[in-house]
Write an enzyme that holds these catalytic residues in place. Structure first.
Site, PDB file in Angstrom:
ATOM      1  N   GLY A 104      71.316 173.432   2.073  1.00  0.00           N
ATOM      2  CA  GLY A 104      72.664 173.065   2.460  1.00  0.00           C
ATOM      3  C   GLY A 104      72.954 171.599   2.224  1.00  0.00           C
TER       4      GLY A 104
ATOM      5  N   GLY B 136      75.987 168.545   3.737  1.00  0.00           N
ATOM      6  CA  GLY B 136      77.128 168.269   4.594  1.00  0.00           C
ATOM      7  C   GLY B 136      77.442 166.791   4.600  1.00  0.00           C
ATOM      8  N   GLY B 137      78.353 166.422   5.504  1.00  0.00           N
ATOM      9  CA  GLY B 137      78.742 165.030   5.578  1.00  0.00           C
ATOM     10  C   GLY B 137      77.595 164.115   5.941  1.00  0.00           C
ATOM     11  N   TYR B 138      76.596 164.648   6.607  1.00  0.00           N
ATOM     12  CA  TYR B 138      75.436 163.852   7.016  1.00  0.00           C
ATOM     13  C   TYR B 138      74.461 163.669   5.870  1.00  0.00           C
ATOM     14  CZ  TYR B 138      71.298 162.676   9.857  1.00  0.00           C
ATOM     15  OH  TYR B 138      70.193 162.068  10.398  1.00  0.00           O
TER      16      TYR B 138
ATOM     17  N   VAL C  50      70.126 169.304   3.610  1.00  0.00           N
ATOM     18  CA  VAL C  50      69.310 170.046   4.567  1.00  0.00           C
ATOM     19  C   VAL C  50      68.274 170.835   3.785  1.00  0.00           C
ATOM     20  CG1 VAL C  50      69.315 171.647   6.500  1.00  0.00           C
ATOM     21  CG2 VAL C  50      71.344 170.284   6.025  1.00  0.00           C
TER      22      VAL C  50
ATOM     23  N   LYS D 180      67.348 167.925   8.389  1.00  0.00           N
ATOM     24  CA  LYS D 180      68.584 167.267   7.958  1.00  0.00           C
ATOM     25  C   LYS D 180      68.235 165.851   7.516  1.00  0.00           C
ATOM     26  CE  LYS D 180      72.143 167.745  10.724  1.00  0.00           C
ATOM     27  NZ  LYS D 180      72.982 167.882  11.937  1.00  0.00           N
TER      28      LYS D 180
ATOM     29  N   ASP E  37      82.327 169.345  20.328  1.00  0.00           N
ATOM     30  CA  ASP E  37      82.632 170.041  19.074  1.00  0.00           C
ATOM     31  C   ASP E  37      82.172 171.499  19.146  1.00  0.00           C
ATOM     32  OD1 ASP E  37      83.816 170.095  16.593  1.00  0.00           O
ATOM     33  OD2 ASP E  37      82.006 169.522  15.512  1.00  0.00           O
TER      34      ASP E  37
END
Length: 952
Positions: free
Chosen positions: A637, A639-641, A644, A658, A754
């Site tokens: 994966g 993402g914004g971070y 992964v 992550k 969230d």
């Protein structure tokens, strides 16, 4: 000279080899310590054996015993316990804040002989691996919250002497062997089956008992067992205590039960037993007989009652007795209590001239007694309520009032001294009239043979025997006090116990743990009349300060040894080779673990370095290895971070890693937030942080690998699982419990900020786990009502009150959770084609119609062709959660309770475990991507998100 050098090298090399096991145990003890709070203050240094850590016993350099009873440990028991390969004794009893499931890795402790976890808060199923401990002799798991069946593998524990599983929530049948699988009938050397106060069901298998069994105690009281009492029970010749009361047993009592000539306690009450009363004339040592509340055939009181010369207590309430009461009944030599109420006994009650003066209570309530004859010395409590005599005879009036109960309760008197009356707050005057802080708890006796609770002699004998035991075990106890003996609803005798310290006014942790161990492992044996017992200790809040170890001057021999070691270091490296390199790497990793954030730079806008409570530190090399150098095949994966990756740790555990992008503006903040918060939280419905990496300019978070995607995946059909109404309720109650834990039990409390269906993950059993804490906020003491902060979150789930006021509260999470509840039943995005899910549901609702007329908006997969029990109440609580203002919304604890009530209405036990595996549930996975693939799992920190349903 060369011979001396070779000898020195051999000695040094042997020293390295001998200390390697110790170093290994240190690593795993440190890992356990990372998962626990409130460990003993002297757990410092690198040598638990040499530094004599409280509760740790070693043989040589290996840890062989961990006894940490009643020192207020909290946290969970991690799988690292399985690495202490020399461990023989593990006792963590009376630590009420130890929770979580019992790790299957405990089955690796092949030398374990004693496992005691009495009075903790462990839950979940008992691991089958407990049956693979070949030397286990003592297993006490009572007074927890374990669920599920008794593992058949327990039948492999051929050395087992003591098996106590009482006072849990165990269910299912009692397992017996069938040729392919083992069962409890194979435990021919076991003396104790303590299974009371559970939810065990089905028949008691006849195969369970045989003439080979050496059982002394069979305690099955207060379960849901059905069927008849097996005839084979009469073959267990060593049996002393038998409790089958408060079940659903039926049929006749087998006549060969009379063969149990060693039984002194027999409880058969509160069942549906029928037929003739069993003849028990062979039970010559029977002290306590209770057959109350059964459906026996109507009969006169059998004459053989009077032949039970050891009887102290006879309980025959509501057993179909009729006719007159024989005079001889009151002449049994030791009789103290006779309860014959709710029968059809009639005529004259004659105590005769030779009645026993030990008598303390005779309850004849609700019979047909018309006359009685008392002796001149009669002094027992006599109760005639509900008999004709109360209407016809003036002399009986004194015995026809409701009994007032016992007189002043027993308490250990002072020992020839005047009790201190100037004790400080929290102190108590001991029997020796000294002010000190006692260690307290409750002794519970499951089958005492006496019923006179006012007999001070028996408590004096108990007190004396306890002191003898404490002194023989060299425990720091000056005196003990017993008080308030009472019988509870289970007919257990409960006594409050106070133990006072010797030599000081307080106990230290070592003293408390040693005392608790003597009580938890039954080293202390009470007088025989008290029967089987267990102890539950209270928290001790007055520990004496543990003195720090004294460091003397370094001896000349040590200095010489160090010098010689330095001189031959190069030679040692040559001899040790790769082993020394490995040790060096281990030492470096240990150093990094001790100070993993030495290079943290607060000037980058990420604040002070993270403050952790128990997260494991990984090196970059370790994570590089377990992801095969972060290859594309392990990438699951982005993402914004950052990226992964899926990894496999050396112990085989799958993890999701992550990895922050270099120079990410949000990575440092999210890294710090998640690592600080997740290192503090431990709950089965919150995703677990395995560890982190802050090494070589890398920032990585290591999570447990959640195999079945997000709740969003399942609702959208992406996962391939068909979620019916029952499954959805189980998922949502799990998510609610996780969120309630964050609000009410985390320290400090946490506002998630969230909550959404993409942040609720489903494990292999489809249990819900709340994830992603990048935006979360802890609630300190100064801001318990709200936190004023920049608005962040996901559109559609965001609390409008928080959006307008910038004041974040726990009720902001409640609003988001209400949206999740509506999404659960509709499978619609919160905002879809410009329409808001709350408005859609409210506009479609009609409370006057079935299912509130919501058929058009409900997810078709939910099962509209079946009755959705509790749907209306589910919608009601969801809409309460999404009220405009926080003060109109319920707390998460209220939400959890209401969902549990809805589940019970739907015929679902809210405490049942989920399906055994997701593969067993309808609609196997389609091989969907891992949940961490979903970019929405990574929190956007730039304020409001794009107006999609899940924030993508």
């Amino acid at each position: 000279m060369s011979v001396r050098i070779e000898l020195l090298l051999v000695l040094i090399f042997m020293h390295v080899l001998l200390t390697s096991g110790q170093n290994q145990d240190v690593v795993y003890l440190q890992a356990l310590m990372d998962d626990w709070q409130n460990t003993p203050p002297n757990w410092v240094g690198s040598d638990p054996c040499g530094d004599k850590w409280v509760g740790i016993t070693c043989t040589g350099s290996r840890v062989t015993s961990i006894t940490l009873a009643n020192i207020d440990l909290s946290g969970e028991l991690s799988g690292d316990i399985g690495q202490l390969s020399e461990l023989q004794t593990l006792d963590l009893s009376y630590n009420k804040r130890l929770t979580g499931s019992l790790t299957p890795d405990i089955g690796k402790l092949k030398k374990l002989k004693t496992l005691i976890l009495v009075g903790c808060s462990f839950n979940g199923p008992l691991p089958d691996t407990l049956g693979s401990l070949p030397q286990l002799g003592y297993l006490a798991l009572n007074s927890n919250s374990f669920t599920g069946p008794i593992p058949p593998s327990f039948g492999n524990l051929t050395e087992l002497y003591w098996l106590d599983l009482a006072d849990n929530k165990l269910s299912g049948r009692i397992p017996v062997s069938d040729g392919a699988t083992p069962g409890l009938d194979l435990l021919v050397n076991t003396k104790h089956f303590h299974f009371g106060k559970n939810k065990l069901s089905g028949e008691i298998p006849s195969q369970l008992f045989s003439s080979k069994m050496t059982l002394k105690h069979v305690l099955f009281e207060d379960n849901e067992l059905t069927g008849t009492i097996p005839l084979t029970l009469g073959l267990v010749q060593n049996l002393e205590v038998l409790r089958l009361d408060t079940n659903r047993l039926s049929g006749e009592v087998p006549p060969n039960i009379n063969n149990l000539i060693s039984v002194n306690q027999l409880f058969l009450s509160n069942n549906d037993l029928n037929g003739r009363l069993p003849n028990l004339t062979g039970m010559n040592v029977l002290n306590h007989l209770d057959m109350s509340n059964n459906s026996f055939e109507a009969s006169e009181i059998p004459l053989w009652f009077s032949s039970l010369q050891s009887l102290t207590t006879l309980m025959m309430q509501h057993t179909g007795l009729q006719g007159e009461v024989p005079v001889d009944l009151f002449s049994i030599p030791q009789i103290e209590t006779v309860v014959l109420r709710d029968n059809k006994l009639n005529g004259t009650l004659d105590f005769g001239a030779t009645y026993n003066t030990h008598l303390r209570l005779i309850d004849m309530s609700n019979n047909l007694i018309s006359r009685f004859i008392l002796g001149s010395r009669y002094s027992a409590d006599l109760i005639f309520i509900g008999n004709p005599i109360c209407m016809e005879s003036e002399e009986s009036k004194a015995y026809c009032d409701q009994p007032t109960g016992s007189n002043s309760p027993y308490s250990t008197p002072p020992s020839n001294c005047v009790p201190a009356n100037n004790c400080s707050f929290g102190q108590v005057s001991s029997p020796k009239c000294k002010c000190s802080y006692p260690y307290t708890g409750t002794l519970s006796f499951r089958a005492p043979s006496f019923s006179d609770l006012g007999n001070s002699t028996i408590y004096t004998s108990l007190q004396s025997s306890m002191m003898d035991s404490f002194e023989s075990n060299q425990l720091p106890v000056d005196s003990v006090s017993l008080s308030r003996p009472t019988k509870n609803k289970d007919d257990y005798l409960e006594i409050s116990l106070e133990m006072f310290p010797s030599g000081d006014e307080r106990f230290n942790r070592s003293g408390i743990s040693r005392i608790a161990f003597v009580l938890s492992n039954q080293t202390y044996k009470p007088p025989h009349i008290f029967g089987p017992y267990f102890f539950i200790g209270n928290n001790y809040d007055s520990f004496a300060d543990t003195p720090k170890g004294k460091h003397g001057s370094v001896s000349i021999g040590i200095i010489i040894g160090v010098s010689v070691g330095a001189c031959v270091l190069v030679l040692l490296l040559i001899v040790a080779g790769l082993y020394a390199c490995r040790q060096k790497g281990r030492a470096e990793r240990a150093t990094k673990k001790n100070s993993p954030f030495a290079s943290w730079d607060p000037d980058k806008g990420n604040g002070a370095c993270p403050q952790l409570k128990g997260a494991r530190s990984f090196t970059f090399e370790e994570l590089k290895t377990c992801t095969n150098n972060f290859t594309a095949t392990t990438n699951i994966g982005v993402g914004g971070y950052g990226m992964v990756y899926r990894g496999t740790l050396p112990n085989g555990q799958l993890v999701a890693i992550k990895r922050a992008q270099h120079h990410s503006t949000q990575g440092g903040l999210q890294f710090k937030t998640e690592i600080e918060l997740l290192s503090r939280v431990h709950h089965k419905n919150v995703v677990s942080l395995v560890g982190f990496c802050f090494d070589e300019d890398e920032q990585m978070l290591v999570y447990e690998y959640i195999v079945n995607g997000t709740l969003k995946d399942s609702l959208s059909g992406r996962s391939g699982f068909r979620l019916d109404w029952m499954r959805r309720l189980k998922i949502i109650v799990g998510a609610a419990r996780g969120l309630q834990y964050l609000h009410d039990l985390a320290d400090p409390p946490i506002i998630h900020r969230d909550i959404k269906t993409t942040n609720i993950l489903l494990d292999e059993r489809l249990n819900a786990k709340v994830s992603d804490f990048g935006l979360s906020k802890p609630m300190g003491d100064v801001d318990r009502t709200h936190v004023t902060t920049q608005v962040k979150g996901t559109m559609g789930y965001m609390d409008p009150e928080y959006y307008m006021t910038q004041q974040l509260t726990e009720k902001s999470d409640v609003y988001s959770f209400g949206i999740v509840m509506l999404e659960l039943i509709t499978a619609r995005n919160p905002i879809e084609k410009g329409r808001y899910i709350v408005r859609e549901v409210k506009e479609a609702m009609d409370k006057e119609k079935d299912m509130y007329n919501l058929g058009e908006v409900l997810d078709p997969i939910i099962g509209l062709n079946t009755q959705l029990q509790g749907l209306e109440r589910f919608v009601d609580i969801a809409l309460r959660c999404v009220e405009d203002t926080g003060n109109q919304r319920p707390r998460m604890s209220e939400v959890v309770k209401e969902i549990e009530n809805i589940m019970e209405l739907a015929g679902i036990n809210p405490n049942d475990e989920s399906t055994s595996t997701s593969a067993s549930y309808e609609g196997k996975s389609k091989g969907h991507d891992h949940p961490y693939l979903n970019q929405s799992l990574f929190t956007y920190s730039g304020g409001l998100l794009p107006s999609s349903a899940d924030g993508k």
